[in-house]
Design an enzyme around this catalytic site. Structure first.
Site, mmCIF file in Angstrom:
data_model
loop_
_atom_site.group_PDB
_atom_site.id
_atom_site.type_symbol
_atom_site.label_atom_id
_atom_site.label_comp_id
_atom_site.label_asym_id
_atom_site.label_seq_id
_atom_site.Cartn_x
_atom_site.Cartn_y
_atom_site.Cartn_z
ATOM 1 N N GLY A 148 24.653 -2.084 0.495
ATOM 2 C CA GLY A 148 23.697 -1.127 1.029
ATOM 3 C C GLY A 148 22.734 -0.656 -0.048
ATOM 4 N N LEU B 146 13.927 5.083 -2.706
ATOM 5 C CA LEU B 146 13.198 6.341 -2.838
ATOM 6 C C LEU B 146 11.733 6.029 -3.092
ATOM 7 C CD1 LEU B 146 15.730 8.282 -5.107
ATOM 8 C CD2 LEU B 146 15.548 8.322 -2.604
ATOM 9 N N GLY B 147 10.888 6.292 -2.094
ATOM 10 C CA GLY B 147 9.461 6.053 -2.232
ATOM 11 C C GLY B 147 8.714 7.319 -2.594
ATOM 12 N N GLY B 148 7.387 7.198 -2.663
ATOM 13 C CA GLY B 148 6.582 8.353 -3.030
ATOM 14 C C GLY B 148 6.539 9.414 -1.955
ATOM 15 N N SER C 208 8.611 8.903 1.145
ATOM 16 C CA SER C 208 9.689 8.639 2.103
ATOM 17 C C SER C 208 10.899 8.107 1.360
ATOM 18 C CB SER C 208 9.239 7.626 3.168
ATOM 19 O OG SER C 208 9.004 6.363 2.576
ATOM 20 N N THR D 259 1.275 6.523 -3.643
ATOM 21 C CA THR D 259 0.659 6.928 -4.912
ATOM 22 C C THR D 259 -0.114 5.804 -5.588
ATOM 23 O OG1 THR D 259 2.694 6.382 -6.112
ATOM 24 C CG2 THR D 259 2.460 8.645 -5.305
ATOM 25 N N GLU E 36 10.549 -0.972 6.353
ATOM 26 C CA GLU E 36 10.513 -0.807 4.902
ATOM 27 C C GLU E 36 11.912 -0.888 4.308
ATOM 28 O OE1 GLU E 36 8.491 2.297 1.677
ATOM 29 O OE2 GLU E 36 8.435 2.701 3.831
ATOM 30 N N GLY F 207 0.830 -1.202 0.000
ATOM 31 C CA GLY F 207 0.000 0.000 0.000
ATOM 32 C C GLY F 207 0.860 1.245 0.000
#
Length: 259
Positions: free
Chosen positions: A246, A250-252, A254, A90, A222, A87
């Protein structure tokens, strides 16, 4: 006198014709038995035993079938499925993961051939004012999953919903209301589901894994999940911690750094 004798002869003759002599029941029984015995002996001569080579052929066929099953099917392990609903902020994505379980009951994943995904817009956080719409938005995703997972395995296939940054921006009460609408749909999906499998995962902006002992001391679920997947694909998971890779995700709404 002659007439009376003649009449007596006629009467005796008529009696003999109207009352035929009864056959002895013993003789009848002997005759019937002789016929049935003859019939049985005739059938027994016509019945032939199954040739031995047919029995041998059946045994060879069964042995060959067992060999093919063991070599080509058992060695590959049983195929299982898992379903994750992501979930995001975006959009909502469903991932149907197909994997094998080897002889040691360890899962073996193939992310190139064993992963099917579908996305719908908008994300769950957009339904803060339309709670019923949050559950309805999952129906297309569930239909997609039902087409990918054999029906006989629905009941044993786990399905989990993990909401991320978009949901974390909402108040806790609103989060729970949206999740409850999603749970109602997932309970009747046909897949294996528990209420605590629909949740909002925690998300700090930084995630650090100590290289020396591989212990997570400050973390984001996450980011850790992304780190585990990346190192599994690269073949560095479970080996020397100094050789792990590592990640920056890059999320919508966060970003996660995990190493």
């Amino acid at each position: 006198m002659r007439r009376s004798h003649a009449r007596n002869r006629v009467e005796s003759k008529s009696k003999s014709t109207t009352n035929p002599q009864k056959m002895d029941p013993i003789k009848l029984q002997i005759r019937s038995n002789s016929r049935s015995t003859a019939l049985f002996s005739r059938n027994s001569r016509q019945t032939k035993p199954i040739p031995s080579f047919i029995a041998v052929s059946i045994a060879i066929s069964l042995a060959l079938f067992a060999f093919i099953y063991i070599v080509f099917f058992s060695s590959k392990g049983s195929v299982k499925y898992g379903i994750i609903i992501d979930g995001g902020s975006t959009g909502t994505r469903i991932h149907v993961i197909r994997y094998r379980v080897d002889g040691g009951k360890n899962p073996v994943f193939d992310f190139k051939e064993g992963l099917d995904s579908l996305r719908v817009n908008p994300g769950l956080s957009a339904y803060a004012e339309d709670l019923a719409g949050a559950g309805y938005s999952l129906k297309e995703l569930l239909e997609f999953a039902r087409r990918k997972v054999p029906k006989k395995q629905w009941g044993e296939t786990e399905i989990r919903l993990m909401a991320t940054a978009g949901m974390r921006l909402l108040d806790d009460e609103v989060q729970e209301r949206i999740l409850e609408q999603c749970r109602k749909v997932l309970r009747v999906s046909g897949f294996k589901f528990r209420d605590d499998w629909a949740s909002v995962i925690t998300g700090n902006t930084m995630c650090m894994v100590l290289s020396l002992d591989s212990m997570i001391v400050l973390g984001s679920d996450e980011g850790v999940y992304a780190w585990v997947v990346a190192n599994y694909v690269l073949g560095t998971l479970g080996g020397n911690p100094l050789h792990t890779t590592g990640i920056i995700e890059l999320g919508g709404a966060s970003a996660q750094v995990c190493f």
